[in-house]
Design a protein around this motif. Structure first.
Motif, PDB file in Angstrom:
ATOM      1  N   MET A 114      38.704 -12.507  26.024  1.00  0.00           N
ATOM      2  CA  MET A 114      39.140 -14.194  25.978  1.00  0.00           C
ATOM      3  C   MET A 114      37.889 -14.713  25.148  1.00  0.00           C
ATOM      4  N   VAL A 115      38.631 -15.695  24.524  1.00  0.00           N
ATOM      5  CA  VAL A 115      37.836 -16.490  23.674  1.00  0.00           C
ATOM      6  C   VAL A 115      37.736 -17.985  24.156  1.00  0.00           C
ATOM      7  N   ASN A 116      36.580 -18.549  23.977  1.00  0.00           N
ATOM      8  CA  ASN A 116      36.270 -19.903  24.522  1.00  0.00           C
ATOM      9  C   ASN A 116      36.194 -20.737  23.418  1.00  0.00           C
ATOM     10  N   VAL A 117      37.203 -21.843  23.463  1.00  0.00           N
ATOM     11  CA  VAL A 117      37.222 -22.690  22.452  1.00  0.00           C
ATOM     12  C   VAL A 117      36.890 -24.276  22.732  1.00  0.00           C
ATOM     13  N   GLY A 118      35.974 -24.825  22.074  1.00  0.00           N
ATOM     14  CA  GLY A 118      35.527 -26.046  22.236  1.00  0.00           C
ATOM     15  C   GLY A 118      34.743 -26.344  23.566  1.00  0.00           C
ATOM     16  N   ARG A 119      34.040 -25.449  24.097  1.00  0.00           N
ATOM     17  CA  ARG A 119      33.329 -25.640  25.333  1.00  0.00           C
ATOM     18  C   ARG A 119      31.808 -24.947  25.062  1.00  0.00           C
ATOM     19  N   SER A 120      30.838 -25.412  25.901  1.00  0.00           N
ATOM     20  CA  SER A 120      29.600 -24.968  25.504  1.00  0.00           C
ATOM     21  C   SER A 120      29.181 -23.676  26.530  1.00  0.00           C
ATOM     22  N   ARG A 121      28.779 -22.660  25.805  1.00  0.00           N
ATOM     23  CA  ARG A 121      28.324 -21.378  26.821  1.00  0.00           C
ATOM     24  C   ARG A 121      27.569 -21.735  28.009  1.00  0.00           C
ATOM     25  N   TRP A 122      26.756 -22.730  27.832  1.00  0.00           N
ATOM     26  CA  TRP A 122      26.100 -23.286  29.205  1.00  0.00           C
ATOM     27  C   TRP A 122      26.431 -24.371  29.811  1.00  0.00           C
ATOM     28  N   PRO A 123      26.134 -24.488  31.116  1.00  0.00           N
ATOM     29  CA  PRO A 123      26.498 -25.480  31.721  1.00  0.00           C
ATOM     30  C   PRO A 123      25.682 -26.577  31.549  1.00  0.00           C
ATOM     31  N   TRP A 124      24.459 -26.546  30.877  1.00  0.00           N
ATOM     32  CA  TRP A 124      23.627 -27.449  30.913  1.00  0.00           C
ATOM     33  C   TRP A 124      22.972 -27.766  29.315  1.00  0.00           C
ATOM     34  N   THR A 125      22.594 -28.617  28.988  1.00  0.00           N
ATOM     35  CA  THR A 125      22.154 -28.900  27.544  1.00  0.00           C
ATOM     36  C   THR A 125      20.796 -29.249  27.621  1.00  0.00           C
ATOM     37  N   TRP A 126      19.945 -28.738  26.546  1.00  0.00           N
ATOM     38  CA  TRP A 126      18.340 -28.925  26.448  1.00  0.00           C
ATOM     39  C   TRP A 126      18.238 -30.147  25.535  1.00  0.00           C
ATOM     40  N   THR A 127      17.411 -30.916  25.843  1.00  0.00           N
ATOM     41  CA  THR A 127      16.918 -31.938  24.937  1.00  0.00           C
ATOM     42  C   THR A 127      15.355 -31.851  24.629  1.00  0.00           C
ATOM     43  N   PRO A 128      14.948 -31.650  23.411  1.00  0.00           N
ATOM     44  CA  PRO A 128      13.454 -31.583  23.148  1.00  0.00           C
ATOM     45  C   PRO A 128      12.721 -32.558  22.997  1.00  0.00           C
TER      46      PRO A 128
END
Length: 309
Positions: free
Chosen positions: A281-295
């Motif tokens: 399966m290929v994942n297109v246009g979605r993040s691999r992680w359910p959260w984002t990191w903000t520095p």
């Protein structure tokens, strides 16, 4: 065992349609082979460890005086097939007689237990037979179990079942081509390109010219895409027996979601094909992680700890 009157059985059989019975009045087992992936019929591959999935259903009417339950199934493989360790369904065990190409499944329920044993009226079980099929020059599309040696039986009440090995639903194809596919990358944004690499192996005893790859097509998922480049050009190769051809395609994605590409190899004359194969399966246009990191910034000023002066 108490004998049954033949005229009585015949009379009941005649009454069966009027009573709405769809089942047989004599012990009958219906065999149905199951296709895998995107195929429309069951397929195994020449000279390759393959799985053949078969459903067995008890088609005997429980109202028949000859009703029996199925607690043993014997599959006799065609000539040249090699049986491998197969997968029994839950509640069954498996054994082999390799010299006769027999794969035998036994139900584990006791004949003298408190409940029913085996398969009753219209009940079915799925059996997975692992085999290595023999080689030939082209696909063989009418493979069948050996009729005189393939049967189901009731070892508790006694009696063998007639099996439907002669029907098209119980047949399968023996394919001479085998295809593998790999796609990269497997995570990307919309508009990104996927590189697909496909290897088609010729397992037959002869050369196959102008062999091509059908696909990639969408096996699962809702991602739209367009094939923008292929190699070789034209997209065909001559593949000698016991050799392989390598093909590649570049696919551009047009929407977000998941994509499972499906391909299959086809000889130039169309008489030899591989089973359909799905890529990972290929994942297109979605993040691999359910959260984002903000520095964030961290102060490097050290307190003096000296107080006011």
């Amino acid at each position: 065992m108490r004998p049954f009157s033949a005229p009585l059985v015949a009379a009941v059989a005649l009454l069966a349609p009027s009573l709405g019975w769809a089942q047989s009045m004599t012990p009958t087992a219906v065999l149905t082979t199951q296709p895998q992936g995107g195929d429309t019929r069951a397929r195994v591959v020449m000279d390759e460890a393959s799985e053949l999935t078969v459903d067995v259903r008890n088609n005997t009417s429980s109202g028949s005086p000859l009703f029996r339950r199925i607690n043993e199934v014997w599959f006799a493989l065609p000539s040249g097939y090699i049986p491998l360790a197969s997968i029994p369904p839950p509640g069954w065990t498996v054994d082999y007689i390799a010299s006769e190409r027999w794969v035998i499944f036994y139900n584990q329920d006791s004949c003298n237990g408190s409940g029913d044993y085996g398969l009753g009226q219209d009940e079915s079980a799925r059996f997975v037979l692992r085999v290595v099929p023999p080689t030939s020059n082209n696909d063989q599309n009418n493979e069948r179990f050996v009729a005189s040696q393939t049967f189901a039986r009731d070892t508790c009440a006694g009696g063998d079942f007639t099996t439907s090995v002669a029907t098209s639903a119980a047949s399968w194809s023996r394919s001479g081509l085998y295809t593998q596919v790999d796609v990269r990358p497997r995570v990307m944004g919309v508009g990104g390109d996927i590189d697909a690499r496909m290897v088609v192996e010729n397992r037959t005893g002869t050369n196959h010219n102008n062999t091509t790859v059908e696909g990639p097509s969408t096996g699962a998922g809702a991602v739209t895409f367009q094939v923008v480049d292929t190699e070789p050009t034209p997209f065909r190769m001559n593949i000698a027996n016991r050799n392989a051809g390598v093909y590649s395609a570049r696919v551009r994605t047009g929407s977000a979601g998941t994509l499972v590409a499906r391909v299959r190899g086809v000889s130039g004359n169309g008489n030899t094909v591989s089973p359909s194969m799905d890529a990972r399966m290929v994942n297109v246009g979605r993040s691999r992680w359910p959260w984002t990191w903000t520095p964030t910034t961290r102060s490097t000023t050290r307190p003096c700890g000296c107080g006011s002066r």
